[in-house]
Design an enzyme around this catalytic site. Sequence first.
Site, PDB file in Angstrom:
ATOM      1  CG  ASP A   1      -1.549  -1.190   1.631  1.00 14.93           C
ATOM      2  OD1 ASP A   1      -1.389  -2.196   0.934  1.00 14.93           O
ATOM      3  OD2 ASP A   1      -2.246  -1.180   2.654  1.00 14.93           O
TER       4      ASP A   1
ATOM      5  CE1 TYR B   1       1.427  -5.022   8.991  1.00 10.13           C
ATOM      6  CE2 TYR B   1      -0.903  -5.345   9.383  1.00 10.13           C
ATOM      7  CZ  TYR B   1       0.344  -5.861   9.115  1.00 10.13           C
ATOM      8  OH  TYR B   1       0.496  -7.215   8.961  1.00 10.13           O
ATOM      9  CB  SER B   2      -1.842   1.096   5.538  1.00  9.16           C
ATOM     10  OG  SER B   2      -1.132   0.370   4.570  1.00  9.16           O
TER      11      SER B   2
ATOM     12  NE  ARG C   1      -5.705  -4.431   8.203  1.00  6.92           N
ATOM     13  CZ  ARG C   1      -6.229  -5.570   8.653  1.00  6.92           C
ATOM     14  NH1 ARG C   1      -6.263  -5.820   9.944  1.00  6.92           N
ATOM     15  NH2 ARG C   1      -6.723  -6.462   7.808  1.00  6.92           N
ATOM     16  CG  ASP C   2      -5.390  -0.049   6.863  1.00  9.17           C
ATOM     17  OD1 ASP C   2      -4.279  -0.291   7.387  1.00  9.17           O
ATOM     18  OD2 ASP C   2      -6.036  -0.899   6.213  1.00  9.17           O
TER      19      ASP C   2
ATOM     20  CD  GLU D   1      -6.933  -5.290   4.338  1.00  7.70           C
ATOM     21  OE1 GLU D   1      -6.193  -5.756   5.211  1.00  7.70           O
ATOM     22  OE2 GLU D   1      -6.696  -5.417   3.116  1.00  7.70           O
TER      23      GLU D   1
HETATM   24  C1  FRU Z   1      -3.799  -3.731   2.813  1.00  9.60           C
HETATM   25  C2  FRU Z   1      -3.198  -4.057   4.164  1.00  9.60           C
HETATM   26  C3  FRU Z   1      -3.606  -3.034   5.200  1.00  9.60           C
HETATM   27  C4  FRU Z   1      -2.495  -3.119   6.203  1.00  9.60           C
HETATM   28  C5  FRU Z   1      -1.297  -3.341   5.296  1.00  9.60           C
HETATM   29  C6  FRU Z   1      -0.193  -4.170   5.873  1.00  9.60           C
HETATM   30  O1  FRU Z   1      -3.054  -4.206   1.759  1.00  9.60           O
HETATM   31  O2  FRU Z   1      -3.556  -5.360   4.572  1.00  9.60           O
HETATM   32  O3  FRU Z   1      -4.878  -3.244   5.760  1.00  9.60           O
HETATM   33  O4  FRU Z   1      -2.374  -1.965   6.966  1.00  9.60           O
HETATM   34  O5  FRU Z   1      -1.783  -3.961   4.125  1.00  9.60           O
HETATM   35  O6  FRU Z   1       0.892  -4.213   4.998  1.00  9.60           O
END
Ligand code: FRU
Length: 475
Positions: free
Chosen positions: A21, A80-81, A159-160, A213
């Site tokens: 990402d 992570y993202s 997340r994210d 996500e």
């Molecule tokens: C999407 C994801 C996000 C996560 C990241 C981890 O591709 O699964 O939800 O933050 O990649 O690399």
Amino acid sequence: MSHDRYRLGFHIAPKAGWLNDPNGLCQFRGVYHAFFQFNPMWPQIDTKYWRHFASLDLLHWKDCGTSLVTDIKEDRNGVYSGSALVRKGAASDGGDLMCLYYTGNVVYKDDPEANMDFVHTGREANEILVTSEDGETFSEKHVLLRNSDYPNVCTLHVRDPKVWEQDGRLWMLLGARDQNDQGMVLLYGSDDGVTWRIKSQVYSQNPFGYMWECPNIVQIDGHDFLAVCPQGLPDEVDRWQNLWQAGYFPLEGSILDTLLVDEGTFVEWDLGYDFYAPQVFVDESGRTILIGWMGTFEENRTSSPDGLRWAHCLTVPRVLTIGANGLLRQNPVSEIEAARGEAIPLHASRHIAIDEHRADIVLTGIEGVGALVLDDDAIEIAYTGKKLEISFSDAKVSGGRIDRQVPLDHLDDLRVLVDTSAIEIYANGGETVFSTRWFPTADMLKVEAGFRSEGAVMYPMEDAMADAFVDSHDM
Ligand code: FRU
């Protein structure tokens, strides 16, 4: 045959290692920044850091190294993202402050006794803030939200963060999986960017995947679009053909007042094999720009044939606008055109070859059916009158991608960016987009444009990434 033939000339990709990402996209004090999920140890150890590229023009990028690594207990299994928020005048010098919000991923060591399922037990998702005053050095990390702070309906998959400013407050979207295995997003509000309170939970009317996500928000001319990446949609003939999907819901009103979205309105961003987890930001000139991950988690498709030391790339930056049908159009930022060489006219039934394996192909005023064929028949982009058909002649060139058809009831124009091993196809003014990797074996790029059209030209493209890694160091 050298591996260098696959290196990209106007797409961001790491010199070595794994990319997924895009993260933290912004224009900060005049400079564009693109971070991405990066595993330098790939194909070993699946942890993620934020690798950092910067650019003055969205075309020539510099690799600035790895900016965020796993160095606190709250992000020990992955940075992570997440997204960037540029706060006007909030830095100590009175200038703008770059605020990076991301998810610290923690996965407990598997212990058969503890019976962990890593959904309800065995992991943590922490939302974390890092700031920068210069875009080069980064503050210490501040943990803002932990699993105990999220609503009880959520599993441990949250997340994210996407953070933006609206109506004098700050807002954060988080993607989540609820206790009934339904994808949803959480909306938080804040006055200072540090203390966050839940405002709402946004669901689809009917279940639409088990997890959403990478949520994002697009706001153009008073219209809001909620972008999410649902996991768990079934494969259908003309849609949802990748492992996981990336798209958006056009909203009736403001995201701030939205509790339910109609899953029937979900539009996929890109119908190609290699597209997921896009992010959107607004630059200093007010353009809304999207960059996606041009890659795939699917194991039967390779993105690193012949022992290539790097995996995946980002799409070119795409400007988003609203089309006549009320949906979003995507078109490459005009800065990309600075890489064009002199226009070469294309003729039906006669191929033109150029030394570079990079080109910007533009067909306008298309009438009827036809096909654009690259490298003899290595890839064919054909319009049948109802569908755009993308087919490969050789599984080695396609890396396991098999032929695909995209519904298209008319074809007026086609723009195809070919950048060695990456192809982005834009049809009908960016209404339909298709991204794919391929691994051509021919030295020269051969193009045959078998369409009746008013205009048909090809521009050879400069290698704008030639200096990207000059001062960079691995890791
Ligand atoms: C999407 C994801 C996000 C996560 C990241 C981890 O591709 O699964 O939800 O933050 O990649 O690399």
